[in-house]
Design a protein around this motif. Structure first.
Motif, PDB file in Angstrom:
ATOM      1  N   VAL A  55       1.075  -7.832  -2.895  1.00 41.77           N
ATOM      2  CA  VAL A  55       0.323  -7.059  -1.789  1.00 41.77           C
ATOM      3  C   VAL A  55       1.221  -6.124  -1.414  1.00 41.77           C
ATOM      4  O   VAL A  55       1.190  -4.963  -0.943  1.00 41.77           O
ATOM      5  CB  VAL A  55       0.209  -8.222  -0.589  1.00 41.77           C
ATOM      6  CG1 VAL A  55      -0.387  -7.585   0.466  1.00 41.77           C
ATOM      7  CG2 VAL A  55      -0.981  -9.238  -0.963  1.00 41.77           C
ATOM      8  N   ALA A  56       2.806  -6.505  -1.369  1.00 41.27           N
ATOM      9  CA  ALA A  56       3.566  -5.578  -1.068  1.00 41.27           C
ATOM     10  C   ALA A  56       3.824  -4.303  -1.841  1.00 41.27           C
ATOM     11  O   ALA A  56       3.764  -3.108  -1.623  1.00 41.27           O
ATOM     12  CB  ALA A  56       5.307  -6.057  -1.065  1.00 41.27           C
ATOM     13  N   LEU A  57       3.456  -4.447  -3.137  1.00 40.08           N
ATOM     14  CA  LEU A  57       3.125  -3.649  -4.354  1.00 40.08           C
ATOM     15  C   LEU A  57       2.004  -2.504  -3.995  1.00 40.08           C
ATOM     16  O   LEU A  57       2.369  -1.518  -4.080  1.00 40.08           O
ATOM     17  CB  LEU A  57       2.879  -4.142  -5.871  1.00 40.08           C
ATOM     18  CG  LEU A  57       3.593  -3.734  -7.089  1.00 40.08           C
ATOM     19  CD1 LEU A  57       5.317  -3.874  -6.709  1.00 40.08           C
ATOM     20  CD2 LEU A  57       3.282  -4.833  -8.010  1.00 40.08           C
ATOM     21  N   ALA A  58       0.969  -3.218  -3.659  1.00 42.29           N
ATOM     22  CA  ALA A  58      -0.050  -2.288  -3.337  1.00 42.29           C
ATOM     23  C   ALA A  58       0.148  -1.865  -2.086  1.00 42.29           C
ATOM     24  O   ALA A  58      -0.247  -0.331  -2.124  1.00 42.29           O
ATOM     25  CB  ALA A  58      -1.508  -3.261  -3.021  1.00 42.29           C
ATOM     26  N   ARG A  59       0.787  -2.041  -1.060  1.00 41.25           N
ATOM     27  CA  ARG A  59       0.856  -1.382   0.030  1.00 41.25           C
ATOM     28  C   ARG A  59       2.006  -0.181  -0.149  1.00 41.25           C
ATOM     29  O   ARG A  59       1.679   0.997   0.203  1.00 41.25           O
ATOM     30  CB  ARG A  59       1.742  -2.201   1.161  1.00 41.25           C
ATOM     31  CG  ARG A  59       1.798  -1.689   2.398  1.00 41.25           C
ATOM     32  CD  ARG A  59       2.407  -2.261   3.411  1.00 41.25           C
ATOM     33  NE  ARG A  59       4.058  -2.925   2.980  1.00 41.25           N
ATOM     34  CZ  ARG A  59       4.630  -3.790   3.435  1.00 41.25           C
ATOM     35  NH1 ARG A  59       4.062  -4.000   4.533  1.00 41.25           N
ATOM     36  NH2 ARG A  59       5.799  -4.032   2.940  1.00 41.25           N
ATOM     37  N   GLU A  83      -9.648  -0.562  -4.112  1.00 38.31           N
ATOM     38  CA  GLU A  83      -9.229  -0.123  -5.654  1.00 38.31           C
ATOM     39  C   GLU A  83      -7.809  -0.416  -5.816  1.00 38.31           C
ATOM     40  O   GLU A  83      -7.346  -1.017  -6.996  1.00 38.31           O
ATOM     41  CB  GLU A  83      -9.384   1.539  -5.494  1.00 38.31           C
ATOM     42  CG  GLU A  83      -9.411   2.133  -6.697  1.00 38.31           C
ATOM     43  CD  GLU A  83      -9.504   3.916  -6.354  1.00 38.31           C
ATOM     44  OE1 GLU A  83      -8.392   4.382  -6.488  1.00 38.31           O
ATOM     45  OE2 GLU A  83     -10.583   4.142  -5.707  1.00 38.31           O
ATOM     46  N   THR A  84      -6.996  -0.131  -4.914  1.00 39.98           N
ATOM     47  CA  THR A  84      -5.518  -0.503  -5.113  1.00 39.98           C
ATOM     48  C   THR A  84      -5.292  -1.902  -5.184  1.00 39.98           C
ATOM     49  O   THR A  84      -4.201  -2.588  -6.099  1.00 39.98           O
ATOM     50  CB  THR A  84      -4.593  -0.042  -4.035  1.00 39.98           C
ATOM     51  OG1 THR A  84      -4.985   1.333  -3.693  1.00 39.98           O
ATOM     52  CG2 THR A  84      -3.065   0.102  -4.118  1.00 39.98           C
ATOM     53  N   ALA A  85      -5.880  -2.838  -4.404  1.00 38.39           N
ATOM     54  CA  ALA A  85      -5.866  -4.209  -4.576  1.00 38.39           C
ATOM     55  C   ALA A  85      -6.192  -4.568  -5.701  1.00 38.39           C
ATOM     56  O   ALA A  85      -5.632  -5.541  -6.344  1.00 38.39           O
ATOM     57  CB  ALA A  85      -6.511  -4.929  -3.330  1.00 38.39           C
ATOM     58  N   ALA A  86      -7.233  -4.019  -6.371  1.00 35.80           N
ATOM     59  CA  ALA A  86      -7.744  -4.473  -7.799  1.00 35.80           C
ATOM     60  C   ALA A  86      -6.834  -4.294  -8.809  1.00 35.80           C
ATOM     61  O   ALA A  86      -6.556  -4.923  -9.797  1.00 35.80           O
ATOM     62  CB  ALA A  86      -8.928  -3.953  -8.059  1.00 35.80           C
ATOM     63  N   LEU A  87      -6.021  -3.029  -8.423  1.00 35.33           N
ATOM     64  CA  LEU A  87      -4.956  -2.521  -9.521  1.00 35.33           C
ATOM     65  C   LEU A  87      -3.776  -3.681  -9.794  1.00 35.33           C
ATOM     66  O   LEU A  87      -3.199  -3.923 -10.797  1.00 35.33           O
ATOM     67  CB  LEU A  87      -4.375  -1.389  -9.037  1.00 35.33           C
ATOM     68  CG  LEU A  87      -3.952  -0.235  -9.944  1.00 35.33           C
ATOM     69  CD1 LEU A  87      -5.068  -0.014 -10.866  1.00 35.33           C
ATOM     70  CD2 LEU A  87      -3.624   0.957  -9.121  1.00 35.33           C
ATOM     71  N   VAL A  88      -3.525  -4.327  -8.451  1.00 35.50           N
ATOM     72  CA  VAL A  88      -2.284  -5.550  -8.965  1.00 35.50           C
ATOM     73  C   VAL A  88      -3.063  -6.930  -8.691  1.00 35.50           C
ATOM     74  O   VAL A  88      -2.266  -7.880  -8.227  1.00 35.50           O
ATOM     75  CB  VAL A  88      -1.380  -5.260  -7.538  1.00 35.50           C
ATOM     76  CG1 VAL A  88      -0.631  -3.812  -7.490  1.00 35.50           C
ATOM     77  CG2 VAL A  88      -1.962  -5.371  -6.087  1.00 35.50           C
ATOM     78  N   ASP A  89      -4.438  -6.850  -9.076  1.00 37.56           N
ATOM     79  CA  ASP A  89      -5.006  -8.345  -9.140  1.00 37.56           C
ATOM     80  C   ASP A  89      -5.008  -9.006  -7.763  1.00 37.56           C
ATOM     81  O   ASP A  89      -4.607 -10.188  -7.817  1.00 37.56           O
ATOM     82  CB  ASP A  89      -4.372  -8.871 -10.320  1.00 37.56           C
ATOM     83  CG  ASP A  89      -5.330  -9.932 -10.850  1.00 37.56           C
ATOM     84  OD1 ASP A  89      -6.474  -9.886 -10.387  1.00 37.56           O
ATOM     85  OD2 ASP A  89      -4.730 -10.977 -11.495  1.00 37.56           O
ATOM     86  N   CYS A  90      -5.184  -8.281  -6.657  1.00 40.81           N
ATOM     87  CA  CYS A  90      -5.292  -9.167  -5.468  1.00 40.81           C
ATOM     88  C   CYS A  90      -6.430  -8.841  -4.681  1.00 40.81           C
ATOM     89  O   CYS A  90      -6.589  -9.336  -3.586  1.00 40.81           O
ATOM     90  CB  CYS A  90      -3.951  -9.352  -4.472  1.00 40.81           C
ATOM     91  SG  CYS A  90      -3.287  -7.449  -4.165  1.00 40.81           S
ATOM     92  N   GLU A  91      -7.621  -8.391  -5.493  1.00 34.53           N
ATOM     93  CA  GLU A  91      -8.676  -8.195  -4.517  1.00 34.53           C
ATOM     94  C   GLU A  91      -9.555  -9.186  -3.959  1.00 34.53           C
ATOM     95  O   GLU A  91     -10.207  -9.008  -3.054  1.00 34.53           O
ATOM     96  CB  GLU A  91      -9.658  -7.085  -5.400  1.00 34.53           C
ATOM     97  CG  GLU A  91     -10.476  -7.964  -6.582  1.00 34.53           C
ATOM     98  CD  GLU A  91      -9.604  -7.749  -7.568  1.00 34.53           C
ATOM     99  OE1 GLU A  91      -8.552  -8.094  -7.602  1.00 34.53           O
ATOM    100  OE2 GLU A  91     -10.287  -7.540  -8.894  1.00 34.53           O
TER     101      GLU A  91
END
Ligand code: ADP
Ligand code: MG
Length: 359
Positions: free
Chosen positions: A151-155, A125-133
């Motif tokens: 990715v760092a943002l998602a983390r 879900e979080t990866a999708a939020l920052v478009d890196c799923e």
């Protein structure tokens, strides 16, 4: 009640002489607010974030997160970083090189014992939020700089912490990517507000991202407000310079006339009671170049200048100027004028010309 409250935060570093990095800093951050801390290198931005995160021990003051006091020197309270529910995104992406993107993003969930969330699809879900799923099974080395920063943002966001801290996270990206990730971060916060403190030395980043911004100087905050309010009404010269009023014109009143560096200001209003001299701050985008005094418009004032240099910028010209007076400093003033609006920009703007800087 505000979400984050910092009172009289004080932090110094040993050495001779000791450095006061954070100097009685006060800060209130509302729930869901994206607060940008703007200031030059060395003014104490990183140290402030590190104190919030518990990575640095302040000398004094209090820090409250929600209804929990996480630091209070006098009461002996100092929660370790893992006891404060805070996410961090750094300038260097600091991803684990041997872990997949999926594992990197999931890392804060593990250390916080949020294992249910791991199964519950929070990472995806979080990866999708920052478009890196689509990148979840790759290693960091297989990603571009922009992808690594996402990715760092998602983390930083995955555990849905009480507060997310950003320390100049865009400054390692090249200009185009920086604009793109900035726009994505802004959109993300609009869609799904979270409480954040975002540190930068870049005024355009601060204006674009902040729901409020705080200007920092020498360890404390000199002005705080919405980007629009700070931009339009800076409290002092320091803030003015930091928000793009880069031209400084010291004005002096002598025998009924105004002068700048000894050159008369044409069309200036008579002196207001008591004022003998002051410094005018002008934005390069808000001034105009006039051919001569007769070309000034009603309500405009102007001063004679020499054109030292002209740079073509596509839609605008950057014109470097000096006051037309003996000994004036070259390229001291800057006008940014339109290349397409001939009603505002005379054709005679060229190196070596004498013109009137109108304001
Ligand atoms: P900024 O992030 O705004 O560039 P910093 O918070 O990194 O500023 O630094 C603020 C001041 O504290 C600077 O004068 C810096 O040299 C000093 N400083 C920061 N960290 C340390 C440290 N670990 N030891 C000694 N001085 C430090
Ligand atoms: Mg820093």
């Amino acid at each position: 009640m505000s979400h984050v409250s910092v009172r009289r935060l004080l932090k110094n570093f040993g050495g001779k002489p000791p450095t006061v990095a954070v100097d009685n800093l006060d800060l209130e951050i509302e729930d869901g607010e994206f607060l940008v801390l703007l200031g030059p290198s060395g003014c104490g931005k990183t140290t402030t974030l590190r104190c919030l995160a518990g990575l640095e021990q302040p000398v004094g003051g209090t820090i409250t997160l929600g209804d929990q006091v996480v630091f209070d020197r006098e009461r002996g309270i100092d929660l370790t970083p893992d006891k404060r529910f805070i996410g961090m995104v750094f300038q260097s992406y600091a991803l684990w090189p041997h872990m997949s993107v999926r594992k990197n993003i999931a890392y804060p969930l593990k250390s916080r014992k949020l294992k249910d969330e791991l199964r519950g699809g929070r990472v995806e879900e979080t990866a999708a939020l920052v478009d890196c799923e689509r990148l979840l099974d790759r290693l960091p080395a297989e990603l571009s700089g922009g992808q690594q920063q996402r990715v760092a943002l998602a983390r930083g966001l995955v555990a849905q912490p009480d507060l997310v801290l950003f320390d100049e996270p865009l400054s390692n990206l090249d200009a185009r990517l920086r604009d793109q990730v900035r726009a994505e971060l802004h959109d993300l916060h609009q869609r799904k507000p979270f409480t954040a403190v975002f540190v930068t030395h870049d005024q355009s980043e601060a204006l674009a991202l902040g729901t409020r911004m705080a200007i920092m100087n020498s360890g404390h905050i000199v002005q705080m407000g919405t980007p629009r309010a700070v931009f339009e009404d800076p409290v002092d010269e320091y803030v003015a310079g930091f928000t793009g009023m880069s031209n400084r014109l010291p004005c002096e009143y002598v025998d009924g006339r105004w002068y700048a560096h000894g050159t008369e200001i044409i069309g200036a209003e008579p002196r207001a009671a008591g004022i003998r001299d002051f410094v005018l701050r002008l934005r390069p985008e808000k001034v105009r170049l006039a051919i001569d005094a007769a070309d000034l418009r009603p309500g405009e004032a102007g001063v004679a200048v020499n054109v030292d240099d002209v740079e073509f910028g596509g839609l605008h010209l950057d014109v470097m100027l000096s006051i037309a007076a003996p000994g004036a400093r070259r390229r001291e003033l800057h006008a940014r004028v339109s290349t397409f609006d001939s009603s505002r920009t005379p054709r005679s703007v060229e190196r070596g010309a004498r013109m009137i800087l109108a304001f």
